[in-house]
Design a protein around this motif. Structure first.
Motif, PDB file in Angstrom:
ATOM      1  N   THR A   1     -68.693  -7.340 -32.510  1.00 30.87           N
ATOM      2  CA  THR A   1     -68.625  -8.258 -33.621  1.00 30.87           C
ATOM      3  C   THR A   1     -69.521  -7.674 -34.691  1.00 30.87           C
ATOM      4  O   THR A   1     -70.064  -6.585 -34.525  1.00 30.87           O
ATOM      5  N   GLU A   2     -69.720  -8.398 -35.778  1.00 25.29           N
ATOM      6  CA  GLU A   2     -70.563  -7.865 -36.848  1.00 25.29           C
ATOM      7  C   GLU A   2     -71.983  -7.587 -36.384  1.00 25.29           C
ATOM      8  O   GLU A   2     -72.592  -6.623 -36.778  1.00 25.29           O
ATOM      9  N   ASP A   3     -72.523  -8.466 -35.536  1.00 23.70           N
ATOM     10  CA  ASP A   3     -73.937  -8.369 -35.181  1.00 23.70           C
ATOM     11  C   ASP A   3     -74.220  -7.939 -33.755  1.00 23.70           C
ATOM     12  O   ASP A   3     -75.336  -7.599 -33.435  1.00 23.70           O
ATOM     13  N   THR A   4     -73.236  -7.967 -32.885  1.00 26.89           N
ATOM     14  CA  THR A   4     -73.537  -7.762 -31.470  1.00 26.89           C
ATOM     15  C   THR A   4     -72.358  -7.155 -30.733  1.00 26.89           C
ATOM     16  O   THR A   4     -71.241  -7.181 -31.215  1.00 26.89           O
ATOM     17  N   GLN A   5     -72.628  -6.626 -29.568  1.00 31.45           N
ATOM     18  CA  GLN A   5     -71.583  -6.155 -28.665  1.00 31.45           C
ATOM     19  C   GLN A   5     -71.499  -7.136 -27.515  1.00 31.45           C
ATOM     20  O   GLN A   5     -72.503  -7.683 -27.080  1.00 31.45           O
ATOM     21  N   ILE A   6     -70.293  -7.338 -27.015  1.00 34.99           N
ATOM     22  CA  ILE A   6     -70.075  -8.266 -25.916  1.00 34.99           C
ATOM     23  C   ILE A   6     -69.453  -7.497 -24.763  1.00 34.99           C
ATOM     24  O   ILE A   6     -68.430  -6.854 -24.933  1.00 34.99           O
ATOM     25  N   ALA A   7     -70.072  -7.575 -23.602  1.00 38.00           N
ATOM     26  CA  ALA A   7     -69.538  -6.885 -22.429  1.00 38.00           C
ATOM     27  C   ALA A   7     -68.170  -7.444 -22.074  1.00 38.00           C
ATOM     28  O   ALA A   7     -67.894  -8.623 -22.262  1.00 38.00           O
ATOM     29  N   TYR A   8     -67.292  -6.608 -21.546  1.00 33.34           N
ATOM     30  CA  TYR A   8     -65.961  -7.043 -21.154  1.00 33.34           C
ATOM     31  C   TYR A   8     -65.973  -7.914 -19.907  1.00 33.34           C
ATOM     32  O   TYR A   8     -65.036  -8.634 -19.639  1.00 33.34           O
ATOM     33  N   TYR A   9     -67.009  -7.831 -19.104  1.00 36.37           N
ATOM     34  CA  TYR A   9     -67.127  -8.642 -17.898  1.00 36.37           C
ATOM     35  C   TYR A   9     -68.385  -9.480 -17.988  1.00 36.37           C
ATOM     36  O   TYR A   9     -69.339  -9.126 -18.679  1.00 36.37           O
ATOM     37  N   ARG A  10     -68.386 -10.598 -17.280  1.00 35.91           N
ATOM     38  CA  ARG A  10     -69.587 -11.424 -17.177  1.00 35.91           C
ATOM     39  C   ARG A  10     -69.694 -11.915 -15.735  1.00 35.91           C
ATOM     40  O   ARG A  10     -68.719 -11.934 -15.001  1.00 35.91           O
ATOM     41  N   ILE A  11     -70.893 -12.287 -15.353  1.00 36.73           N
ATOM     42  CA  ILE A  11     -71.141 -12.789 -14.003  1.00 36.73           C
ATOM     43  C   ILE A  11     -71.414 -14.285 -14.126  1.00 36.73           C
ATOM     44  O   ILE A  11     -72.318 -14.700 -14.849  1.00 36.73           O
ATOM     45  N   ASN A  12     -70.625 -15.086 -13.420  1.00 36.91           N
ATOM     46  CA  ASN A  12     -70.772 -16.539 -13.547  1.00 36.91           C
ATOM     47  C   ASN A  12     -71.706 -17.106 -12.469  1.00 36.91           C
ATOM     48  O   ASN A  12     -72.291 -16.372 -11.679  1.00 36.91           O
ATOM     49  N   ASP A  13     -71.815 -18.432 -12.446  1.00 35.46           N
ATOM     50  CA  ASP A  13     -72.759 -19.093 -11.549  1.00 35.46           C
ATOM     51  C   ASP A  13     -72.389 -19.030 -10.074  1.00 35.46           C
ATOM     52  O   ASP A  13     -73.169 -19.459  -9.229  1.00 35.46           O
ATOM     53  N   ALA A  14     -71.227 -18.494  -9.746  1.00 35.82           N
ATOM     54  CA  ALA A  14     -70.862 -18.315  -8.336  1.00 35.82           C
ATOM     55  C   ALA A  14     -71.635 -17.156  -7.704  1.00 35.82           C
ATOM     56  O   ALA A  14     -71.626 -16.985  -6.486  1.00 35.82           O
ATOM     57  N   CYS A  15     -72.329 -16.373  -8.511  1.00 34.87           N
ATOM     58  CA  CYS A  15     -73.123 -15.236  -8.036  1.00 34.87           C
ATOM     59  C   CYS A  15     -74.157 -15.690  -7.009  1.00 34.87           C
ATOM     60  O   CYS A  15     -74.873 -16.670  -7.222  1.00 34.87           O
ATOM     61  N   ILE A  16     -74.210 -14.972  -5.889  1.00 36.31           N
ATOM     62  CA  ILE A  16     -75.184 -15.275  -4.835  1.00 36.31           C
ATOM     63  C   ILE A  16     -76.308 -14.236  -4.772  1.00 36.31           C
ATOM     64  O   ILE A  16     -77.070 -14.191  -3.811  1.00 36.31           O
ATOM     65  N   ASN A  17     -76.392 -13.388  -5.797  1.00 33.20           N
ATOM     66  CA  ASN A  17     -77.456 -12.380  -5.896  1.00 33.20           C
ATOM     67  C   ASN A  17     -77.488 -11.412  -4.726  1.00 33.20           C
ATOM     68  O   ASN A  17     -78.552 -10.999  -4.272  1.00 33.20           O
ATOM     69  N   CYS A  18     -76.314 -11.031  -4.240  1.00 38.32           N
ATOM     70  CA  CYS A  18     -76.253 -10.102  -3.102  1.00 38.32           C
ATOM     71  C   CYS A  18     -76.603  -8.667  -3.506  1.00 38.32           C
ATOM     72  O   CYS A  18     -77.032  -7.876  -2.689  1.00 38.32           O
ATOM     73  N   GLY A  19     -76.381  -8.322  -4.781  1.00 37.33           N
ATOM     74  CA  GLY A  19     -76.709  -6.983  -5.261  1.00 37.33           C
ATOM     75  C   GLY A  19     -75.608  -5.959  -5.115  1.00 37.33           C
ATOM     76  O   GLY A  19     -75.792  -4.797  -5.502  1.00 37.33           O
ATOM     77  N   ASN A  20     -74.464  -6.348  -4.583  1.00 32.48           N
ATOM     78  CA  ASN A  20     -73.358  -5.394  -4.436  1.00 32.48           C
ATOM     79  C   ASN A  20     -72.964  -4.789  -5.776  1.00 32.48           C
ATOM     80  O   ASN A  20     -72.715  -3.591  -5.887  1.00 32.48           O
ATOM     81  N   CYS A  21     -72.890  -5.619  -6.795  1.00 31.64           N
ATOM     82  CA  CYS A  21     -72.492  -5.133  -8.122  1.00 31.64           C
ATOM     83  C   CYS A  21     -73.516  -4.158  -8.688  1.00 31.64           C
ATOM     84  O   CYS A  21     -73.160  -3.132  -9.262  1.00 31.64           O
TER      85      CYS A  21
END
Length: 73
Positions: free
Chosen positions: A12-32
């Motif tokens: 966008t004019e001011d920022t870049q936005i990642a194509y993927y996001r991690i939602n609240d279902a994340c269990i912090n396993c660290g695989n990603c």
């Protein structure tokens, strides 16, 4: 003249936005975190987050056991 967008994110004019996001279902396993070979995933406050270094390869979403990594549209 239109500017080109990178493979990693939409700009966008001011920022870049990642194509993927991690939602609240994340269990912090660290695989990603371990699967990301461009090191575009960081530990966030509640769960991991994807930075603008993301190249949109999708490897992180493939290894997530909770399908918590989704396209960011």
């Amino acid at each position: 003249m239109e500017s080109e967008t990178s493979n990693s994110s939409r700009e966008t004019e001011d920022t870049q936005i990642a194509y993927y996001r991690i939602n609240d279902a994340c269990i912090n396993c660290g695989n990603c975190l371990e699967a990301c070979y461009v090191e575009a995933i960081e530990k966030g406050r509640n769960h991991y987050v994807i930075t603008d270094e993301c190249i949109a390869c999708g490897v992180c979403s493939e290894v997530c056991p909770k399908s918590a990594i989704v396209e960011n549209f």
